[in-house]
Design an enzyme around this catalytic site. Structure first.
Site, PDB file in Angstrom:
ATOM      1  CG  HIS A 271      62.321  15.631  63.083  1.00  0.00           C
ATOM      2  ND1 HIS A 271      62.676  15.684  64.402  1.00  0.00           N
ATOM      3  CD2 HIS A 271      63.466  15.606  62.365  1.00  0.00           C
ATOM      4  CE1 HIS A 271      63.998  15.709  64.485  1.00  0.00           C
ATOM      5  NE2 HIS A 271      64.505  15.652  63.258  1.00  0.00           N
ATOM      6  CG  ASP A 328      66.811  14.566  55.062  1.00  0.00           C
ATOM      7  OD1 ASP A 328      67.928  15.070  54.919  1.00  0.00           O
ATOM      8  OD2 ASP A 328      66.534  13.753  55.961  1.00  0.00           O
TER       9      ASP A 328
END
Ligand code: CMC
Length: 389
Positions: A271, A328
């Site tokens: 991320h 996700d």
């Protein structure tokens, strides 16, 4: 020019001030308008969080009832929108269909084209978007299946109505499973906003030219579609299926992800901002077992996902680069257990992210944000003579 600082990918560039979402990537903290994501996921409903993001406060019971009512008044889309569906091949990815149809709303509701309209008119566009996105999303699925469209039922709650349009028949309502509604409600909350991510930044950039709210959101949907952003949720399941078909050898895929000469990455890992853990992934992982159990689904990919996470988190490469599972990584396993086809996963992300996009657009318009227009450092040819003929 000496005046220009270069920050490709905006890794260290703030584009705005904002009151909406606080994110501390080192500590794994996410808060909306001051409320922790953990509290919101546990205690709120998706529409309450939508109200919080867009209008700044959790709604009172009366405000919530009005908000729900205002949204339910706009769930239908113009009948001519059906003709647009007819032009898409059955194989069209629903994200492309969705962004095209959201853009088409400018034609049916040109009120949104006036950048100087009053706040009541802005609210009308906001209600229309929140109301129509689930209808368009469900219809893009039904259309792809070649099945008859199911019209919205305004007696149902926001998520129940969406599920009915997705999985019900015109003649036969979707049978409500409260565990499914609750799981989906939570997942949408966990996706509702994430400060200046790629799609929210896109929404602000498009809106900064005074283009309409509909097309600003359509821009956000397109940005979300990419595999490095929301499209990762579809790619995670495809990756887990590939590992499963390959005998479940997670180590082989971890090595592949580490190979600098191989473009393969562990999807659902890493991320831009979180360098410790993604608090949303923690919550989703916790719910994954519960949801699968309550639905009686036994999914081998969940086992593979957990094993992959465990091995990756002990690997020097992932430790050094602070790569952790993101939002996700586990969401697709729940979506699939509920019955969503893989190419609808990113559409679900879009439905969840819509309030955040709207809030970001609204705030930037209220801030009278200047048109977004970055500069560059030119590296091409200097002046050269035009070739003689
Ligand atoms: N697998 C293997 N290596 C990775 C991964 C990954 N998933 N993510 C980052 N790296 C490596 C990358 O190769 C680089 O290594 P090196 O320094 O040796 O060149 C280092 O980690 C830093 O990566 P980066 O690409 O410079 O980091 P970024 O902040 O630009 O990218 C990211 C962030 C999310 C795009 C990236 O981690 C990624 O591609 N992840 C996979 C796709 C994904 O899961 N996206 C969903 C993001 S979360 C929610 C959302 O937006 O939908």
């Amino acid at each position: 020019s000496g005046l220009i600082t270069l920050d490709v990918g905006f890794k260290n560039t703030g584009s705005t001030t904002s009151d909406i979402t606080f994110l501390d990537g080192e500590k794994g903290i996410l808060r909306h308008r001051g409320y922790s994501i953990e509290d919101l996921a546990e205690k709120s409903t998706f529409l309450e969080v939508a109200h919080l993001l867009i209008y700044g406060e959790l709604p009172s019971a009366t405000e919530l009832a009005k908000f729900q009512h205002d949204i339910s008044m706009h769930t239908l889309v113009h009948e001519d929108v059906r003709k647009i569906f007819d032009g898409f091949p059955a194989t069209a990815h629903p994200m492309g269909v969705l962004s095209s149809l959201v853009t088409s709303l400018t034609a049916f509701h040109p009120e949104s084209l006036d950048p100087n309209r009053n706040s009541e008119a802005v609210d009308l566009t906001i209600h229309r978007l929140l109301a129509k996105l689930p209808t368009l999303a469900a219809w893009s699925y039904k259309n792809g299946q070649g099945h008859p469209l199911v019209y919205p039922n305004n007696k149902m709650g926001y998520i129940e109505n969406f599920m009915n349009m997705m999985f019900g028949l015109p003649t036969d309502e979707y049978e409500v499973n409260p565990a499914v509604i609750e799981a989906l409600d939570k997942l949408l909350i966990l996706h509702a906003d994430h400060e200046q991510n790629c799609s929210a930044a896109t929404v602000r950039v498009v809106g900064s030219s005074q283009a309409s709210l509909y097309v600003s959101i359509s821009g956000g949907i397109n940005a979300l579609w990419g595999g490095l952003h929301g499209g990762a949720n579809q790619k995670v399941i495809e990756m887990l299926e590939m590992i499963k078909a390959d005998g479940g050898d997670v180590k082989k895929y971890i090595d592949k992800a580490k190979d600098p000469n191989d473009p393969f990455r562990l999807m659902g890992f890493g991320h831009r901002v979180y360098k410790n853990f993604d608090p949303r992934a923690k919550i989703i992982k916790k719910h994954c077992d519960n949801v699968l159990n309550s639905l009686g689904v036994n999914d081998k990919t969940l086992e593979i996902a957990k094993h992959l996470e465990e091995v990756a988190l002990q690997d020097e490469y992932f430790i050094e680069r602070k790569l952790f599972p993101n939002v996700d990584f586990y969401s697709g396993i729940i979506y699939r257990a509920i019955g969503f086809p893989v190419d609808m996963f990113t559409v679900l992300f879009a439905i969840g992210r819509l309030p955040g996009w709207i809030a970001q657009w609204k705030e930037s318009r209220e801030q009278k944000q200047a048109i977004s227009r970055p500069r560059q450092i030119y590296t091409g040819h200097t002046l050269r003579p035009y070739p003689s003929k």
